[in-house]
Scaffold this motif. Structure first.
Motif, PDB file in Angstrom:
ATOM      1  N   ASP A   1     -16.738  30.114  -8.807  1.00 38.42           N
ATOM      2  CA  ASP A   1     -17.347  31.359  -9.289  1.00 38.42           C
ATOM      3  C   ASP A   1     -16.292  32.411  -9.611  1.00 38.42           C
ATOM      4  OD1 ASP A   1     -19.851  30.274  -9.043  1.00 38.42           O
ATOM      5  OD2 ASP A   1     -20.286  31.209  -7.103  1.00 38.42           O
ATOM      6  N   GLY A   2     -15.115  32.279  -9.005  1.00 37.04           N
ATOM      7  CA  GLY A   2     -14.055  33.240  -9.271  1.00 37.04           C
ATOM      8  C   GLY A   2     -13.278  32.966 -10.547  1.00 37.04           C
ATOM      9  N   MET A   3     -13.592  31.858 -11.225  1.00 36.10           N
ATOM     10  CA  MET A   3     -12.895  31.543 -12.477  1.00 36.10           C
ATOM     11  C   MET A   3     -13.414  32.415 -13.614  1.00 36.10           C
ATOM     12  SD  MET A   3     -12.576  27.365 -12.355  1.00 36.10           S
ATOM     13  CE  MET A   3     -14.165  27.214 -13.149  1.00 36.10           C
ATOM     14  N   ASP A   4     -12.632  32.514 -14.661  1.00 35.52           N
ATOM     15  CA  ASP A   4     -13.062  33.253 -15.856  1.00 35.52           C
ATOM     16  C   ASP A   4     -14.221  32.525 -16.531  1.00 35.52           C
ATOM     17  OD1 ASP A   4     -11.073  35.116 -15.449  1.00 35.52           O
ATOM     18  OD2 ASP A   4      -9.630  34.091 -16.754  1.00 35.52           O
ATOM     19  N   GLU A   5     -15.066  33.289 -17.203  1.00 33.63           N
ATOM     20  CA  GLU A   5     -16.186  32.710 -17.938  1.00 33.63           C
ATOM     21  C   GLU A   5     -15.677  31.839 -19.088  1.00 33.63           C
ATOM     22  OE1 GLU A   5     -19.493  32.886 -17.483  1.00 33.63           O
ATOM     23  OE2 GLU A   5     -19.225  33.984 -15.603  1.00 33.63           O
ATOM     24  N   ILE A   6     -16.435  30.796 -19.383  1.00 32.67           N
ATOM     25  CA  ILE A   6     -16.100  29.931 -20.520  1.00 32.67           C
ATOM     26  C   ILE A   6     -16.532  30.624 -21.813  1.00 32.67           C
ATOM     27  CG2 ILE A   6     -16.426  27.653 -21.541  1.00 32.67           C
ATOM     28  CD1 ILE A   6     -15.029  27.723 -18.781  1.00 32.67           C
ATOM     29  N   THR A   7     -15.647  30.686 -22.790  1.00 34.88           N
ATOM     30  CA  THR A   7     -15.942  31.379 -24.044  1.00 34.88           C
ATOM     31  C   THR A   7     -16.471  30.401 -25.093  1.00 34.88           C
ATOM     32  OG1 THR A   7     -13.728  31.050 -24.962  1.00 34.88           O
ATOM     33  CG2 THR A   7     -14.063  32.977 -23.538  1.00 34.88           C
ATOM     34  N   ASP A   8     -17.161  30.962 -26.083  1.00 33.99           N
ATOM     35  CA  ASP A   8     -17.635  30.144 -27.203  1.00 33.99           C
ATOM     36  C   ASP A   8     -16.474  29.526 -27.961  1.00 33.99           C
ATOM     37  OD1 ASP A   8     -20.298  30.606 -26.657  1.00 33.99           O
ATOM     38  OD2 ASP A   8     -20.467  32.319 -28.016  1.00 33.99           O
ATOM     39  N   THR A   9     -15.348  30.232 -28.023  1.00 34.16           N
ATOM     40  CA  THR A   9     -14.174  29.688 -28.718  1.00 34.16           C
ATOM     41  C   THR A   9     -13.677  28.423 -28.033  1.00 34.16           C
ATOM     42  OG1 THR A   9     -13.521  31.903 -29.448  1.00 34.16           O
ATOM     43  CG2 THR A   9     -11.824  30.181 -29.446  1.00 34.16           C
TER      44      THR A   9
ATOM     45  N   MET B   1     -13.268  22.461 -28.205  1.00 32.10           N
ATOM     46  CA  MET B   1     -13.554  21.145 -27.638  1.00 32.10           C
ATOM     47  C   MET B   1     -14.428  20.322 -28.573  1.00 32.10           C
ATOM     48  SD  MET B   1     -15.115  20.025 -23.942  1.00 32.10           S
ATOM     49  CE  MET B   1     -13.508  20.155 -23.166  1.00 32.10           C
ATOM     50  N   LEU B   2     -15.459  20.959 -29.154  1.00 34.92           N
ATOM     51  CA  LEU B   2     -16.352  20.236 -30.054  1.00 34.92           C
ATOM     52  C   LEU B   2     -15.607  19.724 -31.288  1.00 34.92           C
ATOM     53  CD1 LEU B   2     -19.527  22.502 -29.912  1.00 34.92           C
ATOM     54  CD2 LEU B   2     -19.303  20.200 -29.010  1.00 34.92           C
TER      55      LEU B   2
ATOM     56  N   ARG C   1     -23.109  21.232 -27.025  1.00 34.54           N
ATOM     57  CA  ARG C   1     -22.483  22.485 -26.612  1.00 34.54           C
ATOM     58  C   ARG C   1     -22.584  22.659 -25.098  1.00 34.54           C
ATOM     59  NH1 ARG C   1     -20.586  25.735 -30.402  1.00 34.54           N
ATOM     60  NH2 ARG C   1     -20.367  27.434 -28.887  1.00 34.54           N
ATOM     61  N   ASN C   2     -23.763  22.335 -24.557  1.00 32.92           N
ATOM     62  CA  ASN C   2     -23.925  22.419 -23.108  1.00 32.92           C
ATOM     63  C   ASN C   2     -22.999  21.440 -22.394  1.00 32.92           C
ATOM     64  OD1 ASN C   2     -25.907  24.402 -23.257  1.00 32.92           O
ATOM     65  ND2 ASN C   2     -27.579  22.929 -23.302  1.00 32.92           N
ATOM     66  N   GLU C   3     -22.880  20.235 -22.970  1.00 31.07           N
ATOM     67  CA  GLU C   3     -21.999  19.229 -22.378  1.00 31.07           C
ATOM     68  C   GLU C   3     -20.545  19.684 -22.438  1.00 31.07           C
ATOM     69  OE1 GLU C   3     -20.839  14.496 -22.884  1.00 31.07           O
ATOM     70  OE2 GLU C   3     -22.428  15.386 -24.104  1.00 31.07           O
ATOM     71  N   ALA C   4     -20.170  20.274 -23.584  1.00 26.67           N
ATOM     72  CA  ALA C   4     -18.804  20.771 -23.722  1.00 26.67           C
ATOM     73  C   ALA C   4     -18.533  21.871 -22.702  1.00 26.67           C
ATOM     74  CB  ALA C   4     -18.575  21.292 -25.141  1.00 26.67           C
ATOM     75  N   ARG C   5     -19.500  22.766 -22.540  1.00 25.06           N
ATOM     76  CA  ARG C   5     -19.334  23.835 -21.559  1.00 25.06           C
ATOM     77  C   ARG C   5     -19.152  23.251 -20.156  1.00 25.06           C
ATOM     78  NH1 ARG C   5     -20.520  29.173 -21.505  1.00 25.06           N
ATOM     79  NH2 ARG C   5     -21.522  28.999 -23.547  1.00 25.06           N
ATOM     80  N   GLU C   6     -19.996  22.271 -19.826  1.00 26.45           N
ATOM     81  CA  GLU C   6     -19.918  21.664 -18.490  1.00 26.45           C
ATOM     82  C   GLU C   6     -18.588  20.928 -18.297  1.00 26.45           C
ATOM     83  OE1 GLU C   6     -22.690  20.426 -16.118  1.00 26.45           O
ATOM     84  OE2 GLU C   6     -24.129  21.959 -16.729  1.00 26.45           O
ATOM     85  N   MET C   7     -18.111  20.285 -19.375  1.00 28.40           N
ATOM     86  CA  MET C   7     -16.820  19.588 -19.272  1.00 28.40           C
ATOM     87  C   MET C   7     -15.691  20.563 -18.992  1.00 28.40           C
ATOM     88  SD  MET C   7     -16.862  16.809 -22.306  1.00 28.40           S
ATOM     89  CE  MET C   7     -18.021  15.455 -22.344  1.00 28.40           C
TER      90      MET C   7
END
Length: 428
Positions: free
Chosen positions: A153-161, A166-167, A395-401
């Protein structure tokens, strides 16, 4: 976020439930010799022996070969030390698991294994184990999981970029791989001698594999990863969830093949491909419906709420406008102002009870009055479609990865730092 963690069956890596039902004819003679001191806590010989017994059962149940006793003791003791380090750090930062948290976890564990809580307790105690000690192990596992969640939870948020990058990569649309690993860790500040020693250990593990040692057995004997006692099982990974130097080699391997020792940031790794599968299109069934809900309250007792919605149901059947009635009477704040309309949503979005009612309706058909924990309901199925959600899924999978990869790296980094900062005196 919780999905990136291995949740229940919790500590079954040490106390596999399948083994709990087995008879154990050998009497347990706890020996209160101290085998390690971790800061202000101690690990007793009896604790180590109990943990080793659980691991032996697990390995034998998988049909794998056990390493020498001394190696097994070292691996299991290190796991107990790391567990103690995490629990102490968690408690120091205010993480506490309540009795209710433990009860919920035990209930989940029992259901996952097709048992009631009473049957679970009987299975544990029937094997000569203390249920109170088992509860404490569950509490410890929940505590360490909470600590790891806090790290993530202390990590930075994942960005759309980051997701777009990744995609766009070649690896993302490729196959997924089920992997196992043998990880030889080195400290962040390792000198040449430590690096040489780790490299030699990785080479020795590799030679053992080439000589016919099963990969899982080699992982138990050599790996420093948390999954070592599970035979190094990593699970399914897309190549983009792996460091580049691993992904580039893994891509060309078939199931059953493994890499040579590879130098990575945290040490040396040997990775094996256990299985692979192609990514699939994601086609989901979606629905549109109108919804009318009457919720019981202090001012509207349950029986009166039922009578009200039945009267509204009669009015709808008589031809009154669903939207007008929903605007005036519905307690569903999300849809009432929209005339009860709930636009396209996926199958199962509102739970099994709702889905069963939806499945019984033809398009344009209205349901009978039915009840849920939230109140009384009437729905009308407006439309249904099959929708391609592959892009959203990717996109959800990429975010989770990205989260998983960053989380794995961050958890490993923090835990290694915690381990190096802790006072540990091994007395084996």
């Amino acid at each position: 976020m919780d999905r990136i963690f291995r949740i229940l069956p919790l500590l079954l890596a040490l106390l596999p439930l399948a083994a709990l039902a087995q008879d154990d004819a050998s009497p347990r003679q706890p020996i209160d010799e101290i085998v390690a001191v971790v800061d202000e806590e101690v690990i007793l010989r009896s604790e180590l022996e109990a943990a080793i017994t659980g691991v032996v059962r697990q390995v034998e149940a998988r049909g794998e070969r056990l390493p020498p006793r001394s190696v097994l003791e070292e691996q299991v003791l290190e796991r107990l030390i790391m567990n103690q380090v995490q629990i102490q750090r968690a408690e120091q930062t205010g993480i506490r698991m309540s009795d209710q948290d433990v009860d919920r976890a035990l209930g989940d564990l029992a259901r996952q294994n097709g048992l009631t809580l009473t049957q679970l307790r009987a299975a544990i105690e029937g094997d000569g184990l203390s249920f109170d000690e088992f509860r404490q192990e569950i509490r410890s596992e929940l505590t360490t999981q909470a600590l790891r969640r806090r790290i993530v939870d202390g990590m930075d948020e994942i960005t759309d970029t980051e997701i777009d990058i990744m995609l766009a990569s070649d690896n993302f649309r490729g196959d997924e791989y089920k992997l196992s690993q043998i990880l030889i860790q080195v400290p962040e500040s390792a000198g040449p001698d430590e690096l040489d020693e780790a490299a030699a250990r990785a080479d020795e593990a590799y030679r053992e594999l080439q000589d016919g040692l099963e990969f899982a057995s080699a992982a138990i004997a050599y790996s420093d990863a948390p999954d070592a006692l599970e035979g190094g099982d990593v699970g399914w990974r897309n190549l983009n969830a792996l460091p580049r130097q691993i992904a580039d080699v893994i891509r060309d391997l078939e199931p059953g093949q493994y890499t040579e020792p590879l130098r990575i940031q945290s040490g040396f790794i040997i990775a094996r491909v256990d299985d692979r599968r192609a990514q699939r299109e994601v086609i989901v069934t979606e629905y549109r419906m109108r919804h009318l809900m009457v919720r019981p309250s202090e001012l509207l007792p349950a029986e009166e709420a039922r009578e009200l919605i039945e009267s509204l149901h009669d009015r709808l059947e008589a031809g009154e406008d669903f939207g007008e009635i929903a605007r005036e009477f519905s307690d569903d704040q999300g849809s009432a102002n929209l005339g009860g309309m709930i636009d396209w949503f996926p199958e199962g979005a509102y739970g099994t009870g709702f889905q069963n009612v939806i499945d019984s309706l033809a398009i344009g058909q209205m349901s009978e009055v039915f009840q849920s924990p939230q109140g009384w309901h009437v729905i009308r199925l407006e439309d249904q479609r099959e929708a391609d959600r592959t892009v959203e899924s990717m996109r959800n999978e990429a975010r989770e990865m990205i989260i998983r990869q960053k989380a794995d790296d961050e958890i490993e980094r923090v835990l290694r730092r915690m381990r190096s900062e802790a006072y540990v005196d091994i007395r084996l």
